[in-house]
Design an enzyme around this catalytic site. Sequence first.
Site, PDB file in Angstrom:
ATOM      1  N   ILE A  40      -5.004   2.384  10.815  1.00 44.70           N
ATOM      2  CA  ILE A  40      -5.040   3.500  11.756  1.00 44.70           C
ATOM      3  C   ILE A  40      -5.301   3.049  13.191  1.00 44.70           C
ATOM      4  O   ILE A  40      -4.688   3.546  14.137  1.00 44.70           O
ATOM      5  CB  ILE A  40      -6.106   4.531  11.313  1.00 44.70           C
ATOM      6  CG1 ILE A  40      -5.667   5.196   9.995  1.00 44.70           C
ATOM      7  CG2 ILE A  40      -6.359   5.575  12.396  1.00 44.70           C
ATOM      8  CD1 ILE A  40      -6.713   6.097   9.374  1.00 44.70           C
ATOM      9  N   GLU A  95      -1.779  -2.900  -6.614  1.00 42.25           N
ATOM     10  CA  GLU A  95      -2.548  -1.834  -7.253  1.00 42.25           C
ATOM     11  C   GLU A  95      -1.707  -0.590  -7.496  1.00 42.25           C
ATOM     12  O   GLU A  95      -1.979   0.203  -8.378  1.00 42.25           O
ATOM     13  CB  GLU A  95      -3.802  -1.475  -6.443  1.00 42.25           C
ATOM     14  CG  GLU A  95      -3.580  -0.561  -5.256  1.00 42.25           C
ATOM     15  CD  GLU A  95      -3.443  -1.328  -3.956  1.00 42.25           C
ATOM     16  OE1 GLU A  95      -3.872  -0.799  -2.921  1.00 42.25           O
ATOM     17  OE2 GLU A  95      -2.921  -2.453  -3.968  1.00 42.25           O
ATOM     18  N   GLY A 147      -7.518  -0.602  -1.834  1.00 35.32           N
ATOM     19  CA  GLY A 147      -7.331  -1.997  -2.229  1.00 35.32           C
ATOM     20  C   GLY A 147      -6.974  -2.923  -1.095  1.00 35.32           C
ATOM     21  O   GLY A 147      -6.638  -4.090  -1.327  1.00 35.32           O
ATOM     22  N   ILE A 207       5.440   2.725   6.034  1.00 35.67           N
ATOM     23  CA  ILE A 207       5.651   1.348   6.467  1.00 35.67           C
ATOM     24  C   ILE A 207       5.864   0.411   5.276  1.00 35.67           C
ATOM     25  O   ILE A 207       6.840  -0.360   5.270  1.00 35.67           O
ATOM     26  CB  ILE A 207       4.508   0.873   7.389  1.00 35.67           C
ATOM     27  CG1 ILE A 207       4.615   1.597   8.745  1.00 35.67           C
ATOM     28  CG2 ILE A 207       4.552  -0.642   7.580  1.00 35.67           C
ATOM     29  CD1 ILE A 207       3.533   1.271   9.725  1.00 35.67           C
ATOM     30  N   GLY A 255       0.819  -1.192   0.000  1.00 35.63           N
ATOM     31  CA  GLY A 255       0.000   0.000   0.000  1.00 35.63           C
ATOM     32  C   GLY A 255       0.862   1.255   0.000  1.00 35.63           C
ATOM     33  O   GLY A 255       2.071   1.201  -0.229  1.00 35.63           O
ATOM     34  N   ILE A 256       0.218   2.384   0.269  1.00 34.27           N
ATOM     35  CA  ILE A 256       0.899   3.672   0.278  1.00 34.27           C
ATOM     36  C   ILE A 256       1.385   3.988   1.685  1.00 34.27           C
ATOM     37  O   ILE A 256       0.687   3.733   2.663  1.00 34.27           O
ATOM     38  CB  ILE A 256      -0.059   4.784  -0.211  1.00 34.27           C
ATOM     39  CG1 ILE A 256      -0.472   4.523  -1.659  1.00 34.27           C
ATOM     40  CG2 ILE A 256       0.583   6.157  -0.092  1.00 34.27           C
ATOM     41  CD1 ILE A 256      -1.515   5.513  -2.177  1.00 34.27           C
ATOM     42  N   GLY A 257       2.592   4.542   1.815  1.00 35.61           N
ATOM     43  CA  GLY A 257       3.033   5.031   3.111  1.00 35.61           C
ATOM     44  C   GLY A 257       4.419   4.581   3.504  1.00 35.61           C
ATOM     45  O   GLY A 257       5.072   3.791   2.815  1.00 35.61           O
TER      46      GLY A 257
END
Length: 464
Positions: A340, A265, A363, A246, A242-244
Amino acid sequence: MKALVRCLARVRGCMRTYYTYSHEPFHPLKRAPAWQTAEEAVSVVKSGDVVFVHGAAATPLKLVEALTEHGKSAGLRNVSICHIHTEGPALYTHKDCEDIFRSNSFFLGSNCRSAVNEGRGDYVPIFLSEIPLLFHRGIINIDVALVQVSPPDKHGFCSLGTSVDCARAAVQNAKYIIGQVNPCMPRTFGDGLIHKSHFDAMVDGLAPLPEHKPKERSDVENQIGKLIAENLVVNGATLQMGIGNIPDAVLASLGNHKDLGIHSEMFSDGVVSLVEAGCVTNTHKTFHPGKIVSSFIVGTRKLFDFVDNNPFVVMCDVSCVNSIPVISQNPRVTAINSCIEVDLTGQVVADSIGTRMYSGVGGQVDFIRGAAVGRDGLGKPILAMPSTTSKGESKIVPFLKPGGGVVTTRAHLHYLVTEWGIAYLFGKNLRQRAHELIRISHPDHREQLEKAAFERLHCMPSPD
């Protein structure tokens, strides 16, 4: 006469008049787009229209700015702007555009959060894989699509470049298509090609693409990345990130791995470094073996140059990339996403902070399920987060904050990772789950969480 043709082409509910039999953007048509200024091109937008805006690094900033000015000068009302996260200031969300435009986000970027949380914009909770269905099924009828593309090649094909995602479905269904043609847009292989004859108007749009430079990672984020890389990612795994920070920290810790595959994705600069180090070969993948598969990218010019005209990367429609049956074909699918807040039973909040909307469903669930039901039985659905907020509050909590949205249910959560360790929850009952989660919470909060677990479950958390 031209005005009449344009009007007929945009009558709500009608097919565009120049199609012979196909809405397929690969299909060359016997027509040519009009080359116009941005101001001329967006002047077709009228009150009540639905406008699609290309997202992420492909946001057509020149067209967006012209559209905002057109809305003000023409006195437009109730124009809906639909999109995933976009770059730039999103001028149409500003308070001086209230009643002219209303954004409708399928995934929130920072530029639209205030509008949504102040009631001037909307958010649609939806799986990333299902956004194209909104257009294909006519749930959202697009009047005008604003997209950014590479210049036409010798055969007349442009590329949606960095963001194919839901943009392909948008141009397949829009009544009127405007393209900002930008030589800085990388030309990518896959589903993102669109013949120039499908555009109603084209605009010269030379400009650098918006970049996301990697943020400095904290020691906590690096520790989480190391834990995942060393304990959960194996050689030959197919990765989704994913985004970020981590996911980026995980990528930075994979330099000694071999034969990794990418089916995600999205991806960022960290993947380029792994490719250059020889760690990513895509050798064992079943879907597009030998190639990186994605639907959009977010990063720097280094990343854009890497994907430009590179057959090693295939950019596909997000309904395909994020299809659970497609994902599950690949070997050792390892899905790595951030979240979160998590309660003691394993419910995961990922799109909001209490009642305040923050991002989107995206996603995460698509890939968590794809990994969990992998055909080889070796998939690993992983969520990760620091154990505490920047204020020192525990992110593992007895109860979710009021208004917090459960993106990933307690039944979906297999692995949760913090800087304090890895909790494996699949097959665990509520008492065992609470024990696992408290074990990876921050030590300062463990006693309080144990008491809360006892009050909620009427028994002590236990590994057995």
